[in-house]
Design an enzyme around this catalytic site. Structure first.
Site, PDB file in Angstrom:
ATOM      1  N   ASP A 122      30.457  80.850  52.181  1.00 14.41           N
ATOM      2  CA  ASP A 122      31.590  81.672  52.638  1.00 14.41           C
ATOM      3  C   ASP A 122      31.386  82.144  54.068  1.00 14.41           C
ATOM      4  O   ASP A 122      30.294  82.029  54.631  1.00 14.41           O
ATOM      5  CB  ASP A 122      31.779  82.878  51.714  1.00 14.41           C
ATOM      6  CG  ASP A 122      30.593  83.830  51.732  1.00 14.41           C
ATOM      7  OD1 ASP A 122      29.444  83.357  51.667  1.00 14.41           O
ATOM      8  OD2 ASP A 122      30.796  85.053  51.842  1.00 14.41           O
ATOM      9  N   GLU A 189      28.532  85.892  50.071  1.00 11.18           N
ATOM     10  CA  GLU A 189      27.460  86.612  50.777  1.00 11.18           C
ATOM     11  C   GLU A 189      28.028  87.677  51.696  1.00 11.18           C
ATOM     12  O   GLU A 189      27.490  88.774  51.801  1.00 11.18           O
ATOM     13  CB  GLU A 189      26.610  85.613  51.584  1.00 11.18           C
ATOM     14  CG  GLU A 189      25.333  86.221  52.178  1.00 11.18           C
ATOM     15  CD  GLU A 189      25.545  86.936  53.508  1.00 11.18           C
ATOM     16  OE1 GLU A 189      24.698  87.773  53.869  1.00 11.18           O
ATOM     17  OE2 GLU A 189      26.544  86.685  54.178  1.00 11.18           O
TER      18      GLU A 189
HETATM   19 ZN    ZN Z   1      25.460  84.798  57.049  1.00  4.16          ZN
END
Ligand code: ZN
Length: 489
Positions: A122, A189
Protein backbone atom coordinates in the site's frame (compact mmCIF):
# COMPACT_ATOMS: atom_id res chain seq x y z
CA UNK A 1 54.73 30.19 42.80
CA UNK A 2 52.65 31.59 39.89
CA UNK A 3 55.13 30.05 37.49
CA UNK A 4 54.64 26.66 39.09
CA UNK A 5 50.82 26.92 38.86
CA UNK A 6 51.06 27.95 35.21
CA UNK A 7 53.41 25.07 34.49
CA UNK A 8 50.99 22.68 36.22
CA UNK A 9 48.09 24.00 34.15
CA UNK A 10 50.09 23.65 30.97
CA UNK A 11 50.88 20.02 31.82
CA UNK A 12 47.22 19.27 32.48
CA UNK A 13 46.29 20.91 29.18
CA UNK A 14 48.93 18.93 27.32
CA UNK A 15 47.71 15.70 28.89
CA UNK A 16 44.15 16.55 27.88
CA UNK A 17 45.16 17.33 24.30
CA UNK A 18 47.16 14.11 24.16
CA UNK A 19 44.21 12.08 25.49
CA UNK A 20 41.85 13.68 22.97
CA UNK A 21 44.29 13.04 20.13
CA UNK A 22 44.87 9.42 21.15
CA UNK A 23 41.13 8.80 21.46
CA UNK A 24 40.48 10.40 18.11
CA UNK A 25 43.08 8.61 16.05
CA UNK A 26 43.22 5.28 17.87
CA UNK A 27 39.48 4.54 17.87
CA UNK A 28 39.37 1.74 15.31
CA UNK A 29 36.91 1.56 12.43
CA UNK A 30 34.12 -0.95 13.08
CA UNK A 31 33.48 -1.46 9.36
CA UNK A 32 33.36 -5.04 8.15
CA UNK A 33 36.13 -5.67 5.62
CA UNK A 34 34.66 -7.75 2.78
CA UNK A 35 35.43 -7.81 -0.94
CA UNK A 36 32.94 -6.16 -3.26
CA UNK A 37 30.41 -8.57 -4.73
CA UNK A 38 30.97 -9.19 -8.44
CA UNK A 39 28.50 -7.07 -10.35
CA UNK A 40 25.27 -8.96 -10.88
CA UNK A 41 24.11 -8.99 -14.44
CA UNK A 42 20.64 -7.50 -14.29
CA UNK A 43 18.64 -6.18 -17.22
CA UNK A 44 17.90 -3.10 -15.15
CA UNK A 45 15.93 -1.31 -17.84
CA UNK A 46 13.53 -4.23 -18.09
CA UNK A 47 13.34 -4.34 -14.26
CA UNK A 48 12.65 -0.59 -14.12
CA UNK A 49 9.82 -1.08 -16.64
CA UNK A 50 8.29 -3.79 -14.46
CA UNK A 51 8.41 -1.44 -11.45
CA UNK A 52 7.02 1.47 -13.48
CA UNK A 53 4.19 -0.81 -14.61
CA UNK A 54 3.04 -1.10 -10.98
CA UNK A 55 2.90 2.65 -10.33
CA UNK A 56 -0.51 3.15 -12.03
CA UNK A 57 -1.99 0.49 -9.72
CA UNK A 58 -3.41 2.69 -6.95
CA UNK A 59 -2.99 0.52 -3.88
CA UNK A 60 -3.82 3.37 -1.51
CA UNK A 61 -4.79 2.22 1.98
CA UNK A 62 -7.38 3.92 4.12
CA UNK A 63 -8.20 3.67 7.81
CA UNK A 64 -11.98 3.95 7.36
CA UNK A 65 -12.72 2.75 3.82
CA UNK A 66 -11.40 -0.71 4.51
CA UNK A 67 -12.27 -2.48 1.26
CA UNK A 68 -12.48 0.56 -1.03
CA UNK A 69 -9.35 -0.24 -3.04
CA UNK A 70 -9.56 -4.03 -3.01
CA UNK A 71 -9.76 -4.15 -6.81
CA UNK A 72 -6.42 -2.29 -7.05
CA UNK A 73 -4.76 -4.79 -4.72
CA UNK A 74 -6.16 -7.64 -6.85
CA UNK A 75 -4.62 -5.93 -9.89
CA UNK A 76 -1.24 -5.74 -8.15
CA UNK A 77 -1.43 -9.43 -7.20
CA UNK A 78 -2.17 -10.40 -10.81
CA UNK A 79 0.61 -8.13 -12.08
CA UNK A 80 3.15 -9.70 -9.70
CA UNK A 81 2.14 -13.21 -10.80
CA UNK A 82 2.48 -12.23 -14.45
CA UNK A 83 5.83 -10.42 -14.10
CA UNK A 84 7.56 -12.92 -11.81
CA UNK A 85 6.55 -16.36 -13.09
CA UNK A 86 9.38 -18.32 -11.42
CA UNK A 87 8.68 -16.76 -8.01
CA UNK A 88 5.05 -17.78 -8.37
CA UNK A 89 5.89 -21.28 -9.59
CA UNK A 90 8.35 -21.94 -6.75
CA UNK A 91 7.13 -20.09 -3.64
CA UNK A 92 3.88 -20.82 -1.84
CA UNK A 93 1.64 -17.75 -1.92
CA UNK A 94 -1.15 -17.02 0.58
CA UNK A 95 -3.51 -14.07 0.75
CA UNK A 96 -3.95 -13.22 4.44
CA UNK A 97 -6.55 -10.95 6.06
CA UNK A 98 -7.88 -8.96 3.15
CA UNK A 99 -5.11 -8.39 0.63
CA UNK A 100 -1.84 -8.96 2.50
CA UNK A 101 0.53 -11.48 0.91
CA UNK A 102 2.68 -14.13 2.55
CA UNK A 103 5.11 -16.04 0.35
CA UNK A 104 7.03 -19.06 1.63
CA UNK A 105 10.26 -20.21 -0.03
CA UNK A 106 11.09 -23.45 1.71
CA UNK A 107 14.72 -23.86 2.73
CA UNK A 108 16.91 -26.93 2.30
CA UNK A 109 17.78 -27.16 6.02
CA UNK A 110 14.66 -27.95 8.07
CA UNK A 111 16.63 -27.33 11.29
CA UNK A 112 17.51 -23.74 10.31
CA UNK A 113 15.21 -20.99 11.60
CA UNK A 114 13.41 -19.11 8.82
CA UNK A 115 13.96 -15.46 7.97
CA UNK A 116 11.51 -12.82 6.72
CA UNK A 117 11.87 -10.02 4.19
CA UNK A 118 9.15 -7.40 4.38
CA UNK A 119 7.83 -4.65 2.11
CA UNK A 120 4.35 -3.17 1.85
CA UNK A 121 1.98 -3.05 -1.11
CA UNK A 122 0.00 0.00 0.00
CA UNK A 123 0.92 3.63 -0.30
CA UNK A 124 -0.24 7.06 0.81
CA UNK A 125 -2.43 9.23 -1.44
CA UNK A 126 -1.33 12.45 -3.11
CA UNK A 127 -2.20 15.31 -0.72
CA UNK A 128 -5.03 17.30 -2.30
CA UNK A 129 -3.75 20.46 -3.97
CA UNK A 130 -0.18 19.16 -4.44
CA UNK A 131 -0.73 17.44 -7.83
CA UNK A 132 0.57 20.51 -9.64
CA UNK A 133 3.82 20.43 -7.69
CA UNK A 134 4.71 17.15 -9.42
CA UNK A 135 6.79 17.39 -12.58
CA UNK A 136 5.13 14.20 -13.89
CA UNK A 137 1.75 12.50 -13.41
CA UNK A 138 2.29 10.63 -10.10
CA UNK A 139 0.30 7.62 -11.31
CA UNK A 140 1.49 7.33 -14.90
CA UNK A 141 4.58 5.19 -14.20
CA UNK A 142 6.90 7.57 -16.03
CA UNK A 143 10.54 6.63 -16.72
CA UNK A 144 12.54 9.81 -17.36
CA UNK A 145 16.09 11.11 -16.82
CA UNK A 146 17.21 7.80 -15.34
CA UNK A 147 14.45 7.59 -12.71
CA UNK A 148 11.21 5.70 -12.16
CA UNK A 149 8.76 8.40 -11.07
CA UNK A 150 5.55 8.18 -9.11
CA UNK A 151 3.81 7.53 -5.82
CA UNK A 152 5.13 4.31 -4.30
CA UNK A 153 8.40 4.20 -6.28
CA UNK A 154 10.30 4.63 -3.01
CA UNK A 155 7.66 3.80 -0.44
CA UNK A 156 7.46 0.91 -0.86
CA UNK A 157 7.00 -0.74 -4.24
CA UNK A 158 10.72 -0.14 -4.83
CA UNK A 159 11.63 -2.59 -2.04
CA UNK A 160 8.86 -5.04 -2.93
CA UNK A 161 9.78 -5.27 -6.61
CA UNK A 162 13.54 -5.37 -5.90
CA UNK A 163 12.94 -8.40 -3.66
CA UNK A 164 10.86 -10.07 -6.37
CA UNK A 165 13.53 -9.35 -9.01
CA UNK A 166 16.26 -10.80 -6.78
CA UNK A 167 14.34 -14.00 -6.10
CA UNK A 168 13.34 -14.44 -9.75
CA UNK A 169 17.06 -14.22 -10.64
CA UNK A 170 18.09 -16.60 -7.86
CA UNK A 171 15.55 -19.23 -8.90
CA UNK A 172 16.65 -18.83 -12.51
CA UNK A 173 20.24 -19.60 -11.50
CA UNK A 174 19.21 -22.74 -9.60
CA UNK A 175 19.69 -21.27 -6.13
CA UNK A 176 17.94 -22.86 -3.15
CA UNK A 177 17.94 -21.09 0.22
CA UNK A 178 19.24 -22.92 3.26
CA UNK A 179 16.86 -21.12 5.59
CA UNK A 180 13.19 -20.88 4.69
CA UNK A 181 12.46 -17.35 3.46
CA UNK A 182 9.13 -15.63 4.07
CA UNK A 183 8.10 -12.58 2.09
CA UNK A 184 5.66 -10.47 4.09
CA UNK A 185 3.77 -7.84 2.09
CA UNK A 186 1.21 -5.92 4.09
CA UNK A 187 -1.70 -4.04 2.54
CA UNK A 188 -2.25 -1.38 5.24
CA UNK A 189 1.18 -0.40 6.59
CA UNK A 190 0.49 3.28 6.07
CA UNK A 191 -2.58 3.13 8.31
CA UNK A 192 -1.51 0.71 11.13
CA UNK A 193 -0.70 -2.78 9.84
CA UNK A 194 -3.57 -4.16 11.90
CA UNK A 195 -5.29 -5.75 8.88
CA UNK A 196 -2.14 -6.97 7.10
CA UNK A 197 0.99 -7.53 9.20
CA UNK A 198 -0.88 -8.50 12.37
CA UNK A 199 -2.90 -11.42 10.89
CA UNK A 200 0.32 -12.66 9.22
CA UNK A 201 2.06 -12.63 12.61
CA UNK A 202 -0.89 -14.55 14.09
CA UNK A 203 -0.81 -17.08 11.25
CA UNK A 204 2.94 -17.67 11.70
CA UNK A 205 2.48 -17.98 15.48
CA UNK A 206 -0.27 -20.56 14.96
CA UNK A 207 2.27 -22.54 12.90
CA UNK A 208 4.85 -22.24 15.72
CA UNK A 209 7.24 -20.26 13.54
CA UNK A 210 10.14 -18.44 15.24
CA UNK A 211 12.16 -16.25 12.93
CA UNK A 212 15.94 -16.03 12.97
CA UNK A 213 15.68 -12.43 11.78
CA UNK A 214 13.45 -9.98 9.97
CA UNK A 215 14.33 -7.19 7.53
CA UNK A 216 11.74 -4.52 6.76
CA UNK A 217 11.84 -1.10 5.10
CA UNK A 218 13.54 1.51 7.24
CA UNK A 219 16.58 3.74 7.44
CA UNK A 220 18.44 4.64 4.25
CA UNK A 221 21.81 5.08 2.59
CA UNK A 222 22.30 8.76 3.48
CA UNK A 223 24.61 10.68 1.20
CA UNK A 224 25.84 14.05 2.46
CA UNK A 225 23.19 14.16 5.18
CA UNK A 226 25.33 13.59 8.28
CA UNK A 227 27.78 16.44 9.01
CA UNK A 228 31.46 15.48 9.01
CA UNK A 229 30.93 12.26 7.07
CA UNK A 230 32.07 12.28 3.46
CA UNK A 231 31.06 8.68 2.73
CA UNK A 232 27.41 7.64 2.45
CA UNK A 233 26.05 6.13 5.69
CA UNK A 234 23.87 3.02 5.45
CA UNK A 235 21.91 3.01 8.71
CA UNK A 236 20.29 -0.20 9.92
CA UNK A 237 17.39 0.49 12.27
CA UNK A 238 17.65 -1.53 15.48
CA UNK A 239 14.44 -0.19 17.00
CA UNK A 240 11.56 2.16 16.45
CA UNK A 241 10.04 4.70 18.75
CA UNK A 242 6.72 4.20 20.50
CA UNK A 243 3.68 6.38 19.93
CA UNK A 244 1.77 8.07 22.75
CA UNK A 245 -1.02 10.62 22.47
CA UNK A 246 -2.70 11.97 25.60
CA UNK A 247 -5.89 14.03 25.62
CA UNK A 248 -6.04 16.72 28.28
CA UNK A 249 -9.10 18.49 29.62
CA UNK A 250 -9.68 21.10 32.26
CA UNK A 251 -13.15 21.95 33.58
CA UNK A 252 -13.95 25.20 35.39
CA UNK A 253 -17.15 27.10 36.02
CA UNK A 254 -18.27 28.89 32.84
CA UNK A 255 -19.11 32.58 33.23
CA UNK A 256 -19.63 35.99 31.77
CA UNK A 257 -16.53 37.63 30.34
CA UNK A 258 -17.40 40.95 32.03
CA UNK A 259 -16.33 39.54 35.42
CA UNK A 260 -13.55 37.03 34.68
CA UNK A 261 -11.84 35.11 37.49
CA UNK A 262 -8.09 35.48 37.99
CA UNK A 263 -7.56 32.06 36.38
CA UNK A 264 -9.61 31.01 33.34
CA UNK A 265 -9.72 27.52 31.85
CA UNK A 266 -7.81 28.82 28.83
CA UNK A 267 -5.18 30.57 30.94
CA UNK A 268 -4.62 27.55 33.20
CA UNK A 269 -4.40 25.13 30.30
CA UNK A 270 -2.06 27.43 28.36
CA UNK A 271 0.26 27.86 31.35
CA UNK A 272 0.36 24.09 31.87
CA UNK A 273 1.11 23.45 28.18
CA UNK A 274 3.87 26.09 28.22
CA UNK A 275 5.44 24.35 31.26
CA UNK A 276 5.21 21.00 29.47
CA UNK A 277 6.89 22.31 26.32
CA UNK A 278 9.65 23.91 28.39
CA UNK A 279 10.32 20.58 30.16
CA UNK A 280 11.56 18.10 27.55
CA UNK A 281 12.03 14.51 28.65
CA UNK A 282 15.63 13.79 29.59
CA UNK A 283 17.83 12.38 26.84
CA UNK A 284 21.35 12.26 25.49
CA UNK A 285 23.82 10.35 23.37
CA UNK A 286 23.13 6.90 24.74
CA UNK A 287 21.44 3.66 23.70
CA UNK A 288 20.98 3.35 19.93
CA UNK A 289 22.12 6.96 19.31
CA UNK A 290 25.29 6.19 21.28
CA UNK A 291 25.94 3.08 19.15
CA UNK A 292 25.33 5.07 15.97
CA UNK A 293 27.70 7.92 16.78
CA UNK A 294 30.27 5.51 18.22
CA UNK A 295 30.26 3.56 14.95
CA UNK A 296 30.35 6.64 12.72
CA UNK A 297 32.98 8.65 14.66
CA UNK A 298 36.05 6.81 13.30
CA UNK A 299 34.71 7.31 9.75
CA UNK A 300 34.44 11.08 10.15
CA UNK A 301 36.93 13.82 9.55
CA UNK A 302 37.90 17.08 11.25
CA UNK A 303 36.28 18.44 14.40
CA UNK A 304 33.25 16.15 14.13
CA UNK A 305 35.56 13.16 14.55
CA UNK A 306 37.40 14.77 17.47
CA UNK A 307 34.16 15.71 19.23
CA UNK A 308 32.41 12.36 18.73
CA UNK A 309 35.50 10.33 19.70
CA UNK A 310 35.76 12.18 23.02
CA UNK A 311 32.24 12.21 24.38
CA UNK A 312 33.67 11.75 27.91
CA UNK A 313 34.81 15.37 27.53
CA UNK A 314 32.53 16.82 24.85
CA UNK A 315 29.26 14.98 25.59
CA UNK A 316 27.36 17.99 26.92
CA UNK A 317 28.47 20.24 24.08
CA UNK A 318 27.70 17.70 21.35
CA UNK A 319 24.31 16.93 22.91
CA UNK A 320 23.36 20.61 22.96
CA UNK A 321 24.36 20.90 19.29
CA UNK A 322 22.30 17.85 18.30
CA UNK A 323 19.31 19.14 20.28
CA UNK A 324 19.15 22.21 18.05
CA UNK A 325 18.01 20.23 15.02
CA UNK A 326 14.56 18.57 15.32
CA UNK A 327 15.70 15.47 13.40
CA UNK A 328 18.76 14.77 15.55
CA UNK A 329 16.94 15.81 18.74
CA UNK A 330 14.39 13.08 17.94
CA UNK A 331 17.19 10.47 18.15
CA UNK A 332 18.18 11.56 21.65
CA UNK A 333 14.94 11.63 23.60
CA UNK A 334 11.21 11.07 23.77
CA UNK A 335 9.83 14.12 21.94
CA UNK A 336 6.86 16.19 23.08
CA UNK A 337 4.55 17.77 20.46
CA UNK A 338 1.50 19.89 21.30
CA UNK A 339 -0.89 18.99 18.49
CA UNK A 340 -4.41 20.15 19.41
CA UNK A 341 -5.78 22.93 21.61
CA UNK A 342 -9.45 23.78 21.83
CA UNK A 343 -11.60 26.06 24.00
CA UNK A 344 -14.34 28.62 23.69
CA UNK A 345 -16.85 29.42 20.97
CA UNK A 346 -18.09 32.94 21.73
CA UNK A 347 -16.07 36.08 22.26
CA UNK A 348 -17.95 37.21 25.43
CA UNK A 349 -18.32 33.84 27.19
CA UNK A 350 -15.69 32.23 29.41
CA UNK A 351 -15.57 28.57 28.36
CA UNK A 352 -16.04 26.00 31.10
CA UNK A 353 -13.66 23.60 29.43
CA UNK A 354 -10.28 23.72 27.72
CA UNK A 355 -8.92 20.71 25.85
CA UNK A 356 -5.60 19.76 24.31
CA UNK A 357 -3.74 16.82 22.82
CA UNK A 358 -0.04 16.02 23.18
CA UNK A 359 1.80 13.51 21.02
CA UNK A 360 4.98 11.88 22.29
CA UNK A 361 7.34 9.66 20.28
CA UNK A 362 8.72 7.34 22.89
CA UNK A 363 12.42 6.46 22.96
CA UNK A 364 13.36 2.82 23.70
CA UNK A 365 14.09 2.85 27.44
CA UNK A 366 11.10 5.08 28.21
CA UNK A 367 7.58 3.63 28.37
CA UNK A 368 3.96 4.75 28.09
CA UNK A 369 3.83 4.78 31.91
CA UNK A 370 7.00 6.83 32.36
CA UNK A 371 5.82 9.32 29.72
CA UNK A 372 2.45 9.71 31.45
CA UNK A 373 4.19 10.28 34.80
CA UNK A 374 6.41 12.93 33.20
CA UNK A 375 3.36 14.57 31.61
CA UNK A 376 1.48 14.75 34.92
CA UNK A 377 4.45 16.28 36.69
CA UNK A 378 5.41 18.76 33.95
CA UNK A 379 1.83 20.05 33.55
CA UNK A 380 1.92 20.96 37.25
CA UNK A 381 -1.86 21.16 37.52
CA UNK A 382 -3.75 18.28 39.12
CA UNK A 383 -7.07 19.65 37.91
CA UNK A 384 -6.17 18.63 34.35
CA UNK A 385 -7.64 15.26 33.39
CA UNK A 386 -5.37 13.02 31.32
CA UNK A 387 -6.71 10.31 29.01
CA UNK A 388 -4.51 8.02 26.93
CA UNK A 389 -5.38 7.40 23.27
CA UNK A 390 -6.27 3.70 22.87
CA UNK A 391 -3.90 3.24 19.89
CA UNK A 392 -0.75 4.13 21.87
CA UNK A 393 2.17 1.75 21.48
CA UNK A 394 5.31 1.06 23.48
CA UNK A 395 8.71 1.56 21.80
CA UNK A 396 10.02 -1.59 20.14
CA UNK A 397 12.71 -3.68 21.80
CA UNK A 398 16.25 -2.90 20.59
CA UNK A 399 17.64 -5.60 18.29
CA UNK A 400 21.26 -6.67 18.83
CA UNK A 401 24.18 -5.77 16.53
CA UNK A 402 25.92 -9.14 17.02
CA UNK A 403 23.11 -11.33 15.66
CA UNK A 404 23.24 -13.36 12.43
CA UNK A 405 20.64 -10.98 10.98
CA UNK A 406 22.56 -7.77 11.64
CA UNK A 407 25.77 -9.34 10.37
CA UNK A 408 24.04 -10.59 7.20
CA UNK A 409 22.50 -7.21 6.40
CA UNK A 410 25.74 -5.39 7.21
CA UNK A 411 27.74 -7.78 5.03
CA UNK A 412 25.41 -7.48 2.04
CA UNK A 413 25.46 -3.66 2.32
CA UNK A 414 29.27 -3.58 2.40
CA UNK A 415 29.47 -6.00 -0.55
CA UNK A 416 27.09 -3.99 -2.73
CA UNK A 417 27.27 -0.36 -1.51
CA UNK A 418 31.05 -0.44 -1.46
CA UNK A 419 31.45 3.31 -0.87
CA UNK A 420 29.18 3.32 2.19
CA UNK A 421 29.82 2.82 5.89
CA UNK A 422 27.30 0.87 7.97
CA UNK A 423 26.00 1.92 11.38
CA UNK A 424 23.04 1.04 13.60
CA UNK A 425 20.32 3.66 13.91
CA UNK A 426 16.93 4.47 15.41
CA UNK A 427 13.73 4.67 13.34
CA UNK A 428 11.66 7.64 14.43
CA UNK A 429 8.71 6.56 12.25
CA UNK A 430 6.67 3.35 12.45
CA UNK A 431 6.91 0.29 10.18
CA UNK A 432 5.02 -3.01 9.95
CA UNK A 433 8.05 -4.74 11.47
CA UNK A 434 7.04 -3.58 14.96
CA UNK A 435 4.34 -6.28 14.88
CA UNK A 436 7.07 -8.93 14.37
CA UNK A 437 9.03 -8.33 17.57
CA UNK A 438 7.16 -11.24 19.19
CA UNK A 439 8.46 -13.63 16.51
CA UNK A 440 12.13 -12.67 16.64
CA UNK A 441 14.64 -10.76 18.78
CA UNK A 442 16.41 -9.60 15.61
CA UNK A 443 14.20 -7.19 13.69
CA UNK A 444 15.97 -4.71 11.39
CA UNK A 445 14.75 -1.76 9.36
CA UNK A 446 16.73 -0.80 6.27
CA UNK A 447 15.78 0.32 2.76
CA UNK A 448 18.61 0.24 0.21
CA UNK A 449 17.72 3.68 -1.20
CA UNK A 450 20.47 6.21 -1.77
CA UNK A 451 19.17 9.61 -0.70
CA UNK A 452 20.55 13.11 -0.42
CA UNK A 453 19.06 15.77 1.84
CA UNK A 454 16.75 17.05 -0.89
CA UNK A 455 15.34 13.54 -1.46
CA UNK A 456 14.06 13.06 2.09
CA UNK A 457 10.95 15.15 1.33
CA UNK A 458 10.02 12.83 -1.56
CA UNK A 459 8.82 10.13 0.89
CA UNK A 460 5.05 10.73 1.17
CA UNK A 461 5.78 14.01 -0.68
CA UNK A 462 6.02 15.39 -4.20
CA UNK A 463 8.12 14.04 -7.08
CA UNK A 464 8.76 10.65 -5.48
CA UNK A 465 11.28 8.86 -7.68
CA UNK A 466 13.86 6.09 -7.67
CA UNK A 467 17.13 6.22 -9.64
CA UNK A 468 17.42 3.24 -11.98
CA UNK A 469 21.14 2.92 -11.12
CA UNK A 470 20.13 2.64 -7.45
CA UNK A 471 17.43 0.11 -8.35
CA UNK A 472 20.16 -2.16 -9.79
CA UNK A 473 21.98 -1.93 -6.45
CA UNK A 474 18.79 -2.70 -4.54
CA UNK A 475 18.18 -5.86 -6.56
CA UNK A 476 21.77 -6.92 -6.04
CA UNK A 477 21.54 -6.13 -2.31
CA UNK A 478 18.58 -8.49 -1.75
CA UNK A 479 20.18 -11.05 -4.10
CA UNK A 480 23.41 -10.95 -2.10
CA UNK A 481 21.59 -11.03 1.25
CA UNK A 482 19.68 -14.15 0.26
CA UNK A 483 22.73 -15.80 -1.29
CA UNK A 484 24.59 -15.26 1.96
CA UNK A 485 21.89 -17.15 3.87
CA UNK A 486 22.81 -20.28 1.92
CA UNK A 487 26.18 -20.45 3.61
CA UNK A 488 26.99 -20.18 7.31
CA UNK A 489 28.01 -16.63 8.30
ZN1 ZN B 1 6.68 2.63 3.90
Amino acid sequence: MIKRVLLGLLLVLLALVAAVAVNTWRTPSRQLAVPAAPKLSVDVDAAAKRLAGAIPIRTISSLDDIAGNNAEFDKLHAYLAQQFPQVHATLKREVVGQKALLYTWTGSDPAAKPIALMAHQDMVPIAPGTEKAWSVDPFAGVIKDGYVWGRGALDNKGNLFAQMEAIELLIGSGFKPRQTVYLVMGDDEEVSGLRGAVPIVELLKSRNVRLDWVLDEGLLVLDGVLPGLSKPAALIGLAEKGYATFFLSLDTAPGHSSMPPARSAIGSMSAALARLEATPMPGGIQGVAGEMFGTLAPEMSGMNRVMLSNLWLTGALVTSQLEKSPSSNAMLRTTTALTIVRAGNKDNVLPGRAEAAVNFRVLPGDSLASVEAHLRKALGNDAIQIKAYPGNSEPSPVSPTDSAGYLAVQKAVREVFTDAVVAPGLMTAATDSRHFTGLSDSVYRFSPFRVKNEDLARFHGNNERLAISNYAEMIQFYHQLLRNTAQPQ
